[in-house]
Design a protein around this motif. Structure first.
Motif, PDB file in Angstrom:
ATOM      1  N   GLN A   1      -2.207   2.564  -9.496  1.00 27.39           N
ATOM      2  CA  GLN A   1      -0.988   3.326  -9.265  1.00 27.39           C
ATOM      3  C   GLN A   1      -1.374   4.679  -8.720  1.00 27.39           C
ATOM      4  OE1 GLN A   1       1.928   3.737 -12.347  1.00 27.39           O
ATOM      5  NE2 GLN A   1       3.065   2.267 -11.125  1.00 27.39           N
ATOM      6  N   CYS A   2      -0.510   5.258  -7.923  1.00 26.99           N
ATOM      7  CA  CYS A   2      -0.799   6.619  -7.471  1.00 26.99           C
ATOM      8  C   CYS A   2       0.363   7.490  -7.906  1.00 26.99           C
ATOM      9  CB  CYS A   2      -0.970   6.650  -5.960  1.00 26.99           C
ATOM     10  SG  CYS A   2       0.549   6.225  -5.074  1.00 26.99           S
ATOM     11  N   ASN A   3       0.293   8.758  -7.577  1.00 24.68           N
ATOM     12  CA  ASN A   3       1.333   9.668  -8.050  1.00 24.68           C
ATOM     13  C   ASN A   3       2.266  10.124  -6.939  1.00 24.68           C
ATOM     14  OD1 ASN A   3       0.356   9.644 -10.745  1.00 24.68           O
ATOM     15  ND2 ASN A   3      -1.331  10.957 -10.065  1.00 24.68           N
ATOM     16  N   CYS A   4       2.276   9.391  -5.856  1.00 22.67           N
ATOM     17  CA  CYS A   4       3.108   9.818  -4.733  1.00 22.67           C
ATOM     18  C   CYS A   4       4.585   9.521  -4.961  1.00 22.67           C
ATOM     19  CB  CYS A   4       2.660   9.136  -3.457  1.00 22.67           C
ATOM     20  SG  CYS A   4       0.932   9.414  -3.104  1.00 22.67           S
ATOM     21  N   GLY A   5       4.863   8.626  -5.876  1.00 19.83           N
ATOM     22  CA  GLY A   5       6.251   8.351  -6.207  1.00 19.83           C
ATOM     23  C   GLY A   5       6.964   7.453  -5.229  1.00 19.83           C
TER      24      GLY A   5
ATOM     25  N   ILE B   1       0.861  -1.184   0.000  1.00 21.53           N
ATOM     26  CA  ILE B   1       0.000   0.000   0.000  1.00 21.53           C
ATOM     27  C   ILE B   1       0.892   1.226   0.000  1.00 21.53           C
ATOM     28  CG2 ILE B   1      -1.654   1.299   1.392  1.00 21.53           C
ATOM     29  CD1 ILE B   1      -2.658  -1.240   2.517  1.00 21.53           C
ATOM     30  N   CYS B   2       0.498   2.250  -0.743  1.00 23.85           N
ATOM     31  CA  CYS B   2       1.266   3.496  -0.722  1.00 23.85           C
ATOM     32  C   CYS B   2       1.205   4.074   0.696  1.00 23.85           C
ATOM     33  CB  CYS B   2       0.692   4.489  -1.713  1.00 23.85           C
ATOM     34  SG  CYS B   2       1.429   6.130  -1.524  1.00 23.85           S
ATOM     35  N   PRO B   3       2.361   4.317   1.306  1.00 24.92           N
ATOM     36  CA  PRO B   3       2.364   4.814   2.682  1.00 24.92           C
ATOM     37  C   PRO B   3       1.774   6.216   2.793  1.00 24.92           C
ATOM     38  CG  PRO B   3       4.591   4.754   1.768  1.00 24.92           C
ATOM     39  CD  PRO B   3       3.692   4.091   0.769  1.00 24.92           C
ATOM     40  N   LYS B   4       1.632   6.913   1.672  1.00 28.19           N
ATOM     41  CA  LYS B   4       1.142   8.284   1.736  1.00 28.19           C
ATOM     42  C   LYS B   4      -0.364   8.367   1.512  1.00 28.19           C
ATOM     43  CE  LYS B   4       2.659  12.839   0.269  1.00 28.19           C
ATOM     44  NZ  LYS B   4       3.481  13.528  -0.732  1.00 28.19           N
ATOM     45  N   CYS B   5      -0.830   7.772   0.415  1.00 28.49           N
ATOM     46  CA  CYS B   5      -2.250   7.929   0.110  1.00 28.49           C
ATOM     47  C   CYS B   5      -3.067   6.667   0.357  1.00 28.49           C
ATOM     48  CB  CYS B   5      -2.443   8.387  -1.335  1.00 28.49           C
ATOM     49  SG  CYS B   5      -2.080   7.096  -2.541  1.00 28.49           S
ATOM     50  N   GLY B   6      -2.412   5.580   0.651  1.00 31.95           N
ATOM     51  CA  GLY B   6      -3.160   4.378   1.000  1.00 31.95           C
ATOM     52  C   GLY B   6      -3.678   3.575  -0.174  1.00 31.95           C
TER      53      GLY B   6
HETATM   54 ZN   LIG Z   1       0.183   7.268  -3.054  1.00 31.82          ZN
END
Ligand SMILES: [Zn+2]
Ligand SMILES: [Zn+2]
Length: 169
Positions: free
Chosen positions: A146-150, A134-139
């Motif tokens: 995919q998300c854009n948190c990089g 899981i993306c630690p920033k946006c979940g």
């Molecule tokens: Zn993210």
């Protein structure tokens, strides 16, 4: 199932178990199967055989629930807890085997099956070796989108290495 140690016959006992087992630590999907041979050696009890069961786990990366089938050989020596506690010279000499203790002349096969399942549960369960987590920033579940948190899924230790390499360039 409870086994009275002093009543185990010379030739041992062979058991085919199908048990519903509950545990507070791991969620065991019932039933658990085991075929075991239980033999007495002086005051010790040797248990050999095989266990199979399904355990529900949570992925340590994406937190999804999933289940794994565990199938494992069993090889445990049970020592009498009372004698071990009383006698300082009591020797525990089963290096290569799992070790357990029985009390009050009784061996509980439910406990045995539980322990054996627990032993085989991975410390960091993964729903799949490739799980992106899981993306630690946006979940966002990175397996699904995919998300854009990089955030890349690079191991933090590798990240240090990556930075060192960059500095060199
Ligand atoms: Zn993210
Ligand atoms: Zn996962």
């Amino acid at each position: 199932m409870k086994i009275i140690v002093s009543e185990i016959p010379e030739e041992g006992i062979e058991l085919d178990l199908t048990e519903d087992i509950r545990d507070d630590v791991i969620r065991i999907a019932s039933p658990v199967h085991a075929s075991l041979k239980i033999e007495k050696r002086a005051s010790e009890v040797l248990v050999t055989g095989e266990i199979s069961g399904e355990v529900k786990l949570q992925c340590s990366r994406c937190l999804k629930n999933f289940s794994v089938n565990i199938k494992s050989p069993v090889e445990v020596v049970y020592h009498p807890a009372d004698a071990v506690g009383r006698d300082e010279n009591y020797e525990l000499q089963s290096d290569e085997l799992d070790m357990g203790f029985y009390r009050n002349d009784t061996l509980d096969t439910d406990e045995l099956l539980k322990e054996q399942l627990l032993l085989n549960v991975p410390m960091k369960p993964l729903c799949s070796p490739e799980c992106k987590g899981i993306c630690p920033k946006c979940g966002t579940d990175l397996n699904a989108a995919q998300c854009n948190c990089g955030f890349s899924e690079i191991d933090p230790r590798l990240k240090v290495l990556e930075q060192l390499l960059k500095r060199k360039e």
